[in-house]
Design a protein around this motif. Structure first.
Motif, short mmCIF file in Angstrom:
data_model
loop_
_atom_site.label_atom_id
_atom_site.label_comp_id
_atom_site.label_asym_id
_atom_site.label_seq_id
_atom_site.Cartn_x
_atom_site.Cartn_y
_atom_site.Cartn_z
N VAL A 451 0.86 -1.18 0.00
CA VAL A 451 0.00 0.00 0.00
C VAL A 451 0.90 1.24 0.00
CG1 VAL A 451 -1.93 -1.10 1.16
CG2 VAL A 451 -0.15 -0.02 2.52
N ARG A 452 0.37 2.30 -0.56
CA ARG A 452 1.08 3.59 -0.57
C ARG A 452 0.07 4.70 -0.36
NH1 ARG A 452 2.19 7.58 -4.53
NH2 ARG A 452 4.03 8.84 -4.01
N LEU A 453 0.36 5.60 0.57
CA LEU A 453 -0.46 6.77 0.85
C LEU A 453 0.37 8.01 0.56
CD1 LEU A 453 -1.87 5.62 4.33
CD2 LEU A 453 -2.80 5.12 2.05
N SER A 454 -0.25 8.98 -0.10
CA SER A 454 0.47 10.21 -0.45
C SER A 454 -0.42 11.41 -0.20
CB SER A 454 0.89 10.19 -1.92
OG SER A 454 1.51 11.41 -2.29
N ASP A 455 0.14 12.42 0.46
CA ASP A 455 -0.55 13.68 0.72
C ASP A 455 0.28 14.78 0.09
OD1 ASP A 455 -1.90 15.86 1.70
OD2 ASP A 455 -2.09 15.09 3.73
N HIS A 456 -0.17 15.28 -1.04
CA HIS A 456 0.60 16.21 -1.88
C HIS A 456 -0.13 17.55 -1.95
CE1 HIS A 456 3.23 16.47 -5.78
NE2 HIS A 456 3.22 17.60 -5.11
N SER A 457 0.57 18.63 -1.65
CA SER A 457 -0.03 19.96 -1.72
C SER A 457 0.87 20.89 -2.53
CB SER A 457 -0.24 20.54 -0.32
OG SER A 457 1.00 20.72 0.34
N VAL A 458 0.26 21.81 -3.26
CA VAL A 458 1.00 22.82 -4.03
C VAL A 458 0.27 24.15 -3.92
CG1 VAL A 458 1.82 21.11 -5.70
CG2 VAL A 458 -0.22 22.43 -6.21
N ASP A 459 1.02 25.24 -4.08
CA ASP A 459 0.39 26.54 -4.26
C ASP A 459 1.29 27.40 -5.14
OD1 ASP A 459 1.96 28.56 -2.41
OD2 ASP A 459 1.65 26.75 -1.21
N SER A 460 0.66 28.33 -5.86
CA SER A 460 1.37 29.13 -6.86
C SER A 460 0.73 30.50 -6.95
CB SER A 460 1.32 28.41 -8.22
OG SER A 460 1.90 29.20 -9.23
N LEU A 461 1.57 31.52 -7.11
CA LEU A 461 1.08 32.89 -7.27
C LEU A 461 2.12 33.70 -8.03
CD1 LEU A 461 -1.22 34.87 -6.55
CD2 LEU A 461 0.07 35.45 -4.48
N HIS A 462 1.65 34.47 -9.02
CA HIS A 462 2.55 35.23 -9.88
C HIS A 462 2.08 36.68 -9.98
CE1 HIS A 462 4.50 31.51 -11.48
NE2 HIS A 462 3.35 31.00 -11.08
N SER A 463 2.97 37.55 -10.43
CA SER A 463 2.66 38.98 -10.50
C SER A 463 1.79 39.29 -11.70
CB SER A 463 3.94 39.80 -10.56
OG SER A 463 4.65 39.52 -11.77
N ILE A 464 1.24 40.50 -11.69
CA ILE A 464 0.44 41.00 -12.82
C ILE A 464 1.35 41.16 -14.04
CG2 ILE A 464 -0.92 42.95 -13.65
CD1 ILE A 464 -1.72 43.43 -10.71
N GLY A 465 0.85 40.75 -15.20
CA GLY A 465 1.68 40.76 -16.39
C GLY A 465 1.57 42.00 -17.24
N THR A 466 0.80 42.98 -16.80
CA THR A 466 0.59 44.19 -17.60
C THR A 466 1.84 45.06 -17.62
OG1 THR A 466 -1.74 44.18 -16.99
CG2 THR A 466 -0.85 46.24 -17.87
N PRO A 467 2.27 45.56 -18.79
CA PRO A 467 3.45 46.43 -18.83
C PRO A 467 3.14 47.82 -18.26
CG PRO A 467 2.48 46.27 -21.01
CD PRO A 467 1.73 45.30 -20.14
N GLU A 468 4.16 48.46 -17.71
CA GLU A 468 4.04 49.81 -17.17
C GLU A 468 4.82 50.75 -18.08
OE1 GLU A 468 3.78 49.31 -12.45
OE2 GLU A 468 5.48 48.24 -13.32
N GLU A 469 4.11 51.73 -18.64
CA GLU A 469 4.70 52.62 -19.63
C GLU A 469 5.61 53.65 -18.96
OE1 GLU A 469 4.32 52.15 -22.82
OE2 GLU A 469 2.91 50.49 -22.53
N ALA A 470 6.73 53.92 -19.63
CA ALA A 470 7.68 54.91 -19.11
C ALA A 470 7.28 56.31 -19.57
CB ALA A 470 9.08 54.58 -19.61
#
Length: 858
Positions: A451-470
């Motif tokens: 038998v094999r038991l697995s408890d796997h968790s992930v989380d992910s978060l990324h920044s806003i991809g909109t460009p900022e004009e100079a």
């Protein structure tokens, strides 16, 4: 007496229920009439995990051949030819020599590994599941070869193997102290020179292992350390996807990619074993891998200004050259700092309850964290004139005149993309296995359950991809220290060095860049559409039975297995509703029943035939399950695109068949041929469609389950050391693969070969071992393949030309403890080329690397 694996066959014939099945295989042509040969055969002990201590190229080849021959499954193995010495820098490069393996190099090293042309491969570390952050698999390039005992590649499944790879499983094995008879020490140090990066980089490894007799039993301990520092330079000339203007087919843009990077890899592994008495053992081991990469990728783009003339290739409407006045010149620096730490630790035990019954238990914990910073700064200049050429047999070529493009004073800042993010994953796994091997003879050779038991968790978060004009007319000189010059190019691209924003400045002075462009040092902020959290639990049971009997006078081993896996997902993300993001949760569960059968026929002492059938399952990646869609608005350098997940994705399955014939004509020589077939159900592909969001049109990519598909092919392998040529040997293999998918959701995909799969591939290695000298010269080749269908909705497929590489190594044993080595990668300076059909897209040039090292051991 400890538990032993006995595979001898009775002299008398057993009544074996599989006879009817074998008879049907003969009728189907899967077994030849040679099954009726009358030789008495005593098959070798089928202990695929037995450690065989070897030194030298020839001994390593013998060891790998023995493991392959004795295995119950269809598999290939690469064994280290000495402690701490594999022929390549990392596992991914080493696997390029295995039959059926296709690899892809990015920068200077192998970064992806395919089995039979597909990436659906489970990766294990010492038999345990291992992964990188939110991924399902680990990047094999991150594992240093100096720590390895061997690498096993399974092409047929077994019920005791962890599920997850529909086309195969790669198990990376490291050393333990009981693998050695006593004290073992190895120290290795050296330098690599990269010809395009023009750097000398250090690398080193250390391992010490020992075992002792104590009043409390046998005790062993091992520690290993590895460090690899690599600079690289990659350059590419490229054409944008085809467009039609005034009935002339031309690139949407032309440009150069100039990339410089530095990769630093460190790894540590520990192992402890304690055997208080015969038949009882406890162990603890762990491995930590740390990957850091800093790089700068400058995309230089040229946009025509006032058109002064276009020429086409005679008899066609394909642009050959264009000249223009006041062309727009863009230098877009994409700086990257990538940081990954992966740790795995395990404790376990092995207990021979009786001479026939063994219990093994293990609990492990794996964690992986990935952080990245990716500031992108676009700058521009206006040249006085420009010339663009499209070479249908080469790539882009361009030049600019009348303006010094290496003078920062001529450049202005356009926009900033403030990208950053983090992914992390963790898994706690526990398993227990009970194995029964009867001492008395009989048809039953072994029974296993677990038998094999697995408890796997992930989380992910990324920044806003909109460009900022100079702000308008913001000169790059307003940021002192940000001015760099491109690396001189080796390709014939027509360009002289040009100004680039410094990647190191963007990474180390992000606050100053933000202040100049946006008026604040505050980062752009997190994008809620990228947030995903997944809690996955799996419960697996397996049973496995091995039988031995005879078909006429032919001994037969038969292994029947069944694995049942229940997967429970709790997916959390954000969905957009009426312009606002709201938390969403999706719960699902699936149960997969995965039977398998491995038949092994000992036609003679040295001629073996195998027939295997098995069902495997693959799961969507965690990112593919994200319920939200992330939008990237159009900018000067980017089209309006979006990418989203699909929480309704289901696991996909494959019914797999393998049939092989293997002739072991010498202890270090064999010839084999095999045929394989995978029938897929629900294989995951991507669809790209235009969608309107907030009044803007985006090209949106999402994954979906296809209806069905197949992959099939042939494999051939040969290995031999020659008595007529003392010291010399040859290893060769070749693969033919073909397959496609069927989909009602995306009919255009139906019938097309798999993206990224070469139809043909082969590896050829010359081996040498004599008088203290040893060496390898390995040539790898794969045929052309389609990278992307309907690239960027241009109507053209992106096709990659054949890829090849020649690598070599030579070593001399100066005395019994000291060895000097010389290695060389990409000896032929092989390049990468892809094409839209009407003209090329990329021509890429990579480093050639020469390494020298000294290794001392006892």
């Amino acid at each position: 007496m400890g538990l032993k694996n006995r595979c001898s066959h009775q002299k008398t014939q057993d009544i074996f229920p599989l006879k009817t099945l074998v008879a049907s295989l003969i009728g189907a042509g899967l077994l030849s009439a040679t099954s009726a040969w009358s030789q008495e055969v005593a098959p070798a002990n089928a202990a695929a995990t037995t450690v065989i201590t070897v030194t030298g190229v020839r001994a390593a080849a013998e060891s790998a051949q023995t493991i392959k021959k004795n295995s119950d499954e269809v598999m290939d193995t690469i064994v280290a030819d000495d402690i701490g010495k594999f022929p390549d820098t990392n596992v991914a490069q080493t696997l390029a020599h295995v039959p059926g393996i296709q690899t892809f190099r990015n920068s200077y090293e192998v970064t992806s590994v395919l089995i039979d042309g597909l990436p659906d491969v489970a990766t294990l570390l010492n038999g345990r599941d291992v992964f990188t952050s939110t991924g399902r698999y680990i990047s094999l390039a991150d594992i240093p070869s100096t720590m390895l005992q061997r690498v096993d590649v399974y092409k047929s499944t077994s019920s005791d193997l962890i599920e997850g790879g529909t086309v195969g499983t790669i198990d990376v094995r490291t050393n333990r102290p009981f693998d050695f008879s006593g004290l073992k020490v190895n120290v290795k140090g050296g330098y690599n020179y990269e010809d395009k990066a023009k750097t000398n980089d250090p690398n080193g490894a250390f391992m010490v292992s020992d075992r002792w007799k104590t009043p409390w039993g046998d005790v062993g301990a091992l520690i290993g350390l590895s460090y690899v520092d690599s600079h690289y330079h990659r350059e590419a000339e490229w054409n944008g996807s085809p467009i039609v203007q005034n009935n002339i087919v031309m690139p949407g843009a032309e440009g150069i990619v100039d990339q410089d990077g530095n990769i630093r890899r460190t790894a540590e592994n520990l192992a402890f074993q304690w055997r208080p008495q015969a038949g009882l053992e406890f162990y603890a081991e762990g491995m930590s891998m740390h990957y850091i990469e800093d790089n700068g990728i400058d995309f230089m783009l040229g946009f025509p200004g006032i058109n002064q003339g276009i020429t086409t290739y005679p008899g066609t409407n394909i642009e050959q050259s264009m000249t223009s006045q006041y062309p727009y010149f863009l230098s877009s620096m994409q700086a990257n700092r990538l940081n990954t730490i992966t740790n795995q630790g395990a404790i376990g035990s092995k207990w021979d309850i009786t001479d026939e019954l063994q219990l093994t238990t293990e609990i492990s914990r794996t964690t992986s964290v990935y952080n990245y910073d990716n500031p992108i700064l676009d700058t521009h200049a206006i040249a006085a004139s420009g010339t663009y050429a499209t070479d249908v047999n080469g790539s882009a070529n361009m030049s600019f005149g009348g303006t010094n493009l290496n003078n920062p004073s001529n450049f202005y800042i356009n926009q900033l993309f403030d990208h950053y993010g983090r992914d992390q994953g963790g898994s706690t796994d526990a398993r227990a296995d009970l194995n029964y091997v009867p001492i008395s003879g009989g048809m039953l050779k072994a029974l296993s359950t677990g038998v094999r038991l697995s408890d796997h968790s992930v989380d992910s978060l990324h920044s806003i991809g909109t460009p900022e004009e100079a702000p308008a007319n913001l000169s790059v000189t307003s940021l002192p220290g940000m001015s760099c010059t491109s690396t001189p190019l080796t390709g014939n691209v027509g360009m002289t060095p040009w100004y680039q924003p410094c990647a190191s400045y963007l990474l180390n002075n992000s606050a100053a860049v933000r202040m100049a462009v946006t008026g604040t040092t505050t980062p752009i902020g997190w994008d809620p559409s990228t947030y995903i959290e997944d809690l996955e639990k799996t419960y697996a049971w397996y049973g496995k039975a091995k039988f031995g009997s005879r078909l006429g006078n032919v001994p037969v081993d038969a292994v029947f297995g069944l694995r049942i896996v229940r997967t429970e997902e709790n997916l959390i993300g954000n969905s957009l509703l009426n312009g606002s993001y709201i938390p969403t949760q999706d719960r699902s569960s699936t149960t997969d029943v995965l039977p398998n059968m491995n038949l092994k026929f000992y036609l003679t002492d040295n001629l073996i035939s195998r027939f295997t059938v098995g069902k495997t399952v693959g799961r969507p990646s965690f990112a593919q399950l994200n319920p939200s869609t992330s939008y990237a608005t159009a900018s000067l350098t980017l089209q309006a695109t979006a990418s989203g997940g699909n929480p309704d994705l289901k696991p996909y399955t494959s019914d797999n068949f393998n049939d092989t014939l293997e002739w072991y004509f010498a202890k270090d020589g064999y010839l084999s041929a095999g045929v394989y077939r995978h029938n897929f159900k629900g294989y995951i592909a991507y669809d790209s469609t235009p969608e309107t969001f907030a009044g803007n049109l985006y090209q949106v990519s999402r994954p979906f389950n296809t209806d069905s598909g197949y992959l099939q092919g042939l494999e051939f392998a040969y290995q031999q050391f020659y008595s007529a040529l003392p010291g010399w040997g040859l290893a060769a293999n070749a693969t033919l693969a073909e397959g496609s998918l069927q989909s009602k959701e995306d009919p255009a995909l139906s019938g097309q070969p798999f993206a990224g799969m070469s139809r043909y591939s082969f590896n050829l290695s010359a081996l040498y071992e004599k008088n203290g000298w040893s060496g390898r010269l390995a040539y790898n080749w794969r045929s052309r393949y389609t990278d992307t269908y309907d690239y960027a909705n241009s109507g053209y497929n992106l096709t990659v030309s054949p890829i090849s590489s020649l690598d070599g190594s030579i070593s001399f044993k100066m005395d019994k403890n000291l060895t000097a080595s010389l290695t060389a990668n990409n000896i032929l300076n092989s390049n990468y080329h892809d094409s839209f059909g009407v003209f090329p897209r990329d021509s890429r040039y990579y480093d050639r690397t020469i390494g020298v090292s000294l290794s001392w051991g006892l």
